[in-house]
Design an enzyme around this catalytic site. Structure first.
Site, PDB file in Angstrom:
ATOM      1  CD  GLU A  45      -2.643   1.247   2.637  1.00  0.00           C
ATOM      2  OE1 GLU A  45      -2.325   0.531   3.608  1.00  0.00           O
ATOM      3  OE2 GLU A  45      -3.629   2.009   2.662  1.00  0.00           O
ATOM      4  CE  LYS A 122      -7.366   1.428   3.467  1.00  0.00           C
ATOM      5  NZ  LYS A 122      -6.118   1.870   4.143  1.00  0.00           N
ATOM      6  CB  CYS A 164      -4.301  -1.674   4.539  1.00  0.00           C
ATOM      7  SG  CYS A 164      -3.328  -1.665   6.052  1.00  0.00           S
TER       8      CYS A 164
HETATM    9  N1  LIG Z   1      -3.333   1.537   6.232  1.00  0.00           N
HETATM   10  C1  LIG Z   1      -4.268   1.000   6.984  1.00  0.00           C
HETATM   11  O1  LIG Z   1      -5.371   0.752   6.542  1.00  0.00           O
HETATM   12  C2  LIG Z   1      -3.864   0.671   8.396  1.00  0.00           C
HETATM   13  C3  LIG Z   1      -4.688  -0.442   8.965  1.00  0.00           C
HETATM   14  C4  LIG Z   1      -4.221  -0.891  10.313  1.00  0.00           C
HETATM   15  O2  LIG Z   1      -3.147  -0.571  10.771  1.00  0.00           O
HETATM   16  C5  LIG Z   1      -5.117  -1.774  11.064  1.00  0.00           C
HETATM   17  O3  LIG Z   1      -4.747  -2.114  12.199  1.00  0.00           O
HETATM   18  O4  LIG Z   1      -6.197  -2.129  10.592  1.00  0.00           O
END
Ligand SMILES: NC(=O)CCC(=O)C(=O)O
Length: 289
Positions: A45, A122, A164
């Site tokens: 990402e 996203k 993510c």
């Molecule tokens: N970049 C993100 O979406 C971070 C996500 C994250 O750290 C989590 O714990 O969920």
């Protein structure tokens, strides 16, 4: 006849503040992975700009007109690398500036001819505050929400793409797998180190198990020397449909490889037939779009 075996490479690169250096490094690591025989190469990402507010705003670029727009340096590099090496590239994510001037967190995926086959944006933005862990991130302050599902079709399988924080939403992955036919979930990511410590391992296994699918997280590396940049968890990895971790990179900069046999998906789904034994008469996925 569909080929069900391929080599996947997860590029766990360490990002810096300057976009040009990140794009150059990503290109170098993609070439290394291709020369090592990878068929599908995944980036983390926000690979162009790390994951904090100012590099994102400074480094956002267009994606859709990457062939002609001078500013689209990252997407054009991905397209050219895919074509040059005849590989599929799941391009992590890029801070995308659209014509409306707004910024999105988008994952461009390129086929072996270098065509942009999918752009997933996203849709769950990480707006989270955990004071005990010193975490306060409001992703929606700098990105707009996406609203599409991402299926990347190849001769090996249909990949379902998330980014993510999307991994924390079980219905999202289930729509990709059960409604849209994905057999391999791929999520470029930069989890925070503390939340990764708590949940990364559980999440990667749970999403693989509840969909009886392969699941890959591709993270950036740490530690990052510049203290103003985001320190992420690392541990790029793949879990098979039985819930077994088949590779894990640790947290340093590296490329981790795995030979994938997609027939394991059929094997797992037929031996533990959750797919066919689901009680559709009692409950269903509530997919809106
Ligand atoms: N970049 C993100 O979406 C971070 C996500 C994250 O750290 C989590 O714990 O969920």
């Amino acid at each position: 006849m569909q080929s069900r075996g391929f080599k996947m490479a997860l590029v766990q690169m360490k990002m810096q503040r300057e976009k040009a250096k990140n794009v150059l490094k990503a290109h170098k690591m993609i070439s290394e992975a291709a020369e090592a025989g990878a068929d599908v190469i995944v980036l983390p990402e926000a690979f162009t700009c790390n994951y904090s507010k100012f590099p994102i705003l400074e480094n956002a670029e267009p994606i859709d007109d990457y062939e002609t727009n001078e500013e689209a340096t990252a997407a054009r590099m991905l397209s050219e690398a895919a074509k040059e090496h005849s590989v599929y590239i799941i391009g992590g994510s890029i801070a995308e500036r659209r014509d409306d001037g707004k910024i999105y967190n988008s994952s461009p995926c390129f086929d072996k001819e270098g065509n942009l086959a999918l752009k997933y944006t996203k849709c769950h933005l990480f707006d989270v505050e955990i004071p005990e862990k010193d975490i306060k991130i409001k992703e929606s302050d700098f990105y707009e929400f996406g609203d599409n599902f991402g299926i990347f079709e190849t001769e090996y399988c249909k990949f379902g793409i998330g980014i993510c924080y999307d991994a924390r939403f079980p219905d999202f992955s289930q729509v990709l797998c059960r409604e849209m036919g994905a057999e391999f979930l791929v999520m470029p990511a930069v989890f925070t180190a503390p939340t990764g410590e708590m949940h990364w391992d559980i999440l990667r296994k749970t999403r693989a198990l509840d969909n009886q699918a392969f699941f890959a997280f591709c993270s950036a590396a740490r530690p990052i020397e510049d203290p103003t940049l985001h320190q992420c968890y690392g541990h790029s990895s793949i879990v098979d449909p039985w819930g077994k971790v088949i590779c894990d990179s640790g947290h340093e900069e590296t490329i981790v490889y795995s030979d994938i046999d997609m027939t394991i998906v059929e094997e797992c789904r037929s031996q533990i037939p959750c797919y066919s034994q689901r009680r559709h008469d009692l409950y269903k996925l509530d997919k809106v779009t």
